[in-house]
Design a protein around this motif. Structure first.
Motif, PDB file in Angstrom:
ATOM      1  N   VAL A   1       0.843  -1.206   0.000  1.00 54.89           N
ATOM      2  CA  VAL A   1       0.000   0.000   0.000  1.00 54.89           C
ATOM      3  C   VAL A   1       0.874   1.249   0.000  1.00 54.89           C
ATOM      4  O   VAL A   1       0.577   2.232  -0.705  1.00 54.89           O
ATOM      5  N   LEU A   2       1.952   1.235   0.779  1.00 54.00           N
ATOM      6  CA  LEU A   2       2.872   2.371   0.820  1.00 54.00           C
ATOM      7  C   LEU A   2       3.487   2.619  -0.558  1.00 54.00           C
ATOM      8  O   LEU A   2       3.570   3.757  -1.024  1.00 54.00           O
TER       9      LEU A   2
ATOM     10  N   TRP B   1       2.245   1.809  -3.449  1.00 54.32           N
ATOM     11  CA  TRP B   1       1.219   2.336  -4.354  1.00 54.32           C
ATOM     12  C   TRP B   1       0.976   3.821  -4.085  1.00 54.32           C
ATOM     13  O   TRP B   1       0.842   4.608  -5.020  1.00 54.32           O
ATOM     14  N   TRP B   2       0.944   4.208  -2.821  1.00 50.48           N
ATOM     15  CA  TRP B   2       0.691   5.602  -2.468  1.00 50.48           C
ATOM     16  C   TRP B   2       1.839   6.504  -2.917  1.00 50.48           C
ATOM     17  O   TRP B   2       1.616   7.610  -3.402  1.00 50.48           O
ATOM     18  N   VAL B   3       3.073   6.011  -2.793  1.00 48.52           N
ATOM     19  CA  VAL B   3       4.245   6.826  -3.130  1.00 48.52           C
ATOM     20  C   VAL B   3       4.487   6.880  -4.628  1.00 48.52           C
ATOM     21  O   VAL B   3       4.826   7.929  -5.182  1.00 48.52           O
TER      22      VAL B   3
ATOM     23  N   VAL C   1       0.075   6.269  -7.123  1.00 40.06           N
ATOM     24  CA  VAL C   1      -0.857   7.401  -7.162  1.00 40.06           C
ATOM     25  C   VAL C   1      -0.303   8.568  -7.974  1.00 40.06           C
ATOM     26  O   VAL C   1      -0.998   9.118  -8.850  1.00 40.06           O
ATOM     27  N   PRO C   2       0.954   9.020  -7.746  1.00 34.61           N
ATOM     28  CA  PRO C   2       1.483  10.113  -8.573  1.00 34.61           C
ATOM     29  C   PRO C   2       1.520   9.780 -10.059  1.00 34.61           C
ATOM     30  O   PRO C   2       1.242  10.636 -10.906  1.00 34.61           O
TER      31      PRO C   2
ATOM     32  N   THR D   1      -2.058   9.931 -11.442  1.00 31.35           N
ATOM     33  CA  THR D   1      -2.676  11.262 -11.423  1.00 31.35           C
ATOM     34  C   THR D   1      -1.816  12.337 -12.068  1.00 31.35           C
ATOM     35  O   THR D   1      -2.178  13.514 -12.044  1.00 31.35           O
TER      36      THR D   1
ATOM     37  N   ARG E   1      11.188  11.922  -1.542  1.00 36.18           N
ATOM     38  CA  ARG E   1       9.979  11.128  -1.251  1.00 36.18           C
ATOM     39  C   ARG E   1      10.254   9.643  -1.467  1.00 36.18           C
ATOM     40  O   ARG E   1       9.874   8.803  -0.662  1.00 36.18           O
TER      41      ARG E   1
ATOM     42  N   ALA F   1      10.384   6.801   1.500  1.00 36.55           N
ATOM     43  CA  ALA F   1       9.452   5.688   1.348  1.00 36.55           C
ATOM     44  C   ALA F   1      10.205   4.362   1.246  1.00 36.55           C
ATOM     45  O   ALA F   1       9.788   3.345   1.810  1.00 36.55           O
TER      46      ALA F   1
END
Length: 364
Positions: free
Chosen positions: A199-200, A202-204, A207-208, A211, A219, A223
């Motif tokens: 999940v970490l 994917w978020w780091v 997602v960027p 989007t 970052r 991470a």
């Protein structure tokens, strides 16, 4: 204030209820990183602060150390309250850890120890928030705001449901309580920890990318560091859970070697050594303190046997090597005692107080 003393774990900076508190050498590195990275940020927020910006950044590192120590102190005090023997508290690069003997733990006790750390950080965040409201804008306000935010983040982050985080120990305790298997609890919580890493990531990264956001080097580095720590801890928990699951299928009685007891002051010549293959030496209170060494026994000359006590031919064992259990119980507590006290042999004491034998690591 106690004088700091060096040890393999770092510098001892004090003690808490008799428990030594260490500052790991790696903390110097994280303090330097925080000072160098946070200093320019402070300078941008408060123009004209100059060198004071780096002093504030270093102050933030010290306050983070205080937060870590309060977090670990909460673990230690709650563990002591529940009767565990706490060996040390360490603050280091990874935050910190509290080492304690939880061999006779229960799901409720384990959960209480786990949740105490995040609750301590939440309390610090609440205190910090109260001070933030009373302090005017400036460097002190900025330092207090950073302290408050960091403690709120640490409290929330540690409650994430996966090992090695405190929330993972809560998952461990819950599964243990429901299933009766501590090994399964550790295994499930370990896999939850690995899921957190996914999940970490994917978020780091995910997602960027999805989007159209920007991926910064800092970052990714942070991470990656946190993800590596979580993955290593989760993988270690999975290995431990699998091993514990195996040992949960083995009873103490199935691997027990019968043993006889002899007081440590008795002479070598007064014992009928052929009556038992294993002999344990006992102290004045009847508790086994060591194991008779057959090789040392054979080297005692016949003329000296009468004046040679059995304690002279025994290998003294560490405190905690006697485990209270039942023969029909799983051998997991025995294994934990071996690991905790670094001993290849454990004496077994049954509920009626009798020491009935030993379990050897080679038999496991």
């Amino acid at each position: 204030m106690s004088t700091a003393t060096a040890s393999p774990r770092g510098w001892q900076i004090g003690s808490l209820a008799g428990v030594p508190v260490y500052l790991g050498r790696s903390w110097v590195l994280i303090a330097a990183v925080i000072t160098l990275l946070f200093g320019p940020v402070v300078g941008d927020i408060v123009p004209g602060s100059g060198a004071a910006a780096y002093a504030v950044a270093f102050g933030f590192a010290v306050l983070l150390l205080l937060s870590v120590l309060v977090h670990e102190a909460a673990h230690a005090l709650v563990a002591r309250y529940h009767g565990y023997r706490v060996r040390r508290i360490v603050a280091d690069f990874w935050g910190g850890h509290t080492a304690y003997d939880g061999a006779d733990s229960t799901p409720g006790r384990a959960a209480a120890v786990a949740i105490s750390g995040p609750l301590a950080n939440a309390a610090l965040a609440a205190v910090g928030w109260a001070f933030v409201q009373a302090v005017p804008d400036g460097l002190p306000w900025l330092l207090l705001t950073a302290f408050t935010t960091a403690n709120a983040f640490v409290a929330a982050f540690n409650m994430l449901p996966g090992l090695p985080l405190d929330g993972g120990f809560l998952v461990d305790s819950l599964v243990w309580k429901v299933t009766g298997s501590r090994g399964l609890g550790t295994l499930v919580a370990g896999w939850c920890g690995r899921l957190l890493v996914v999940v970490l990531a994917w978020w780091v990264v995910g997602v960027p990318v999805m989007t159209g956001g920007t991926l910064t080097v800092s970052r990714l580095l942070w991470a990656g560091l946190i993800g590596a720590f979580l993955w290593w801890g989760a993988s270690s928990a999975i290995r431990s859970g699998r091993a514990r699951r195996v040992f949960e299928q083995v009873t103490v009685g199935s691997v027990l070697r019968p043993a006889a007891l002899v007081p440590e002051g008795v002479g070598v010549d007064a014992v009928r050594w052929g009556d038992s293959p294993v002999w344990l030496v006992t102290g004045p209170d009847g508790t086994p303190t060591g194991l008779v060494d057959p090789a040392a026994l054979q080297q005692v000359p016949g003329a000296a046997a009468a004046r040679t006590p059995v304690s002279a031919v025994a290998r003294r064992q560490p405190a905690g090597w006697v485990v209270d259990t039942r023969l029909e119980d799983a051998v997991t507590d025995v294994v934990v005692a071996m690991q905790t006290h670094t001993t290849p042999v454990v004496a077994v004491r049954v509920p009626d107080g009798r020491v009935v034998g030993v379990v050897l690591a080679e038999d496991l």
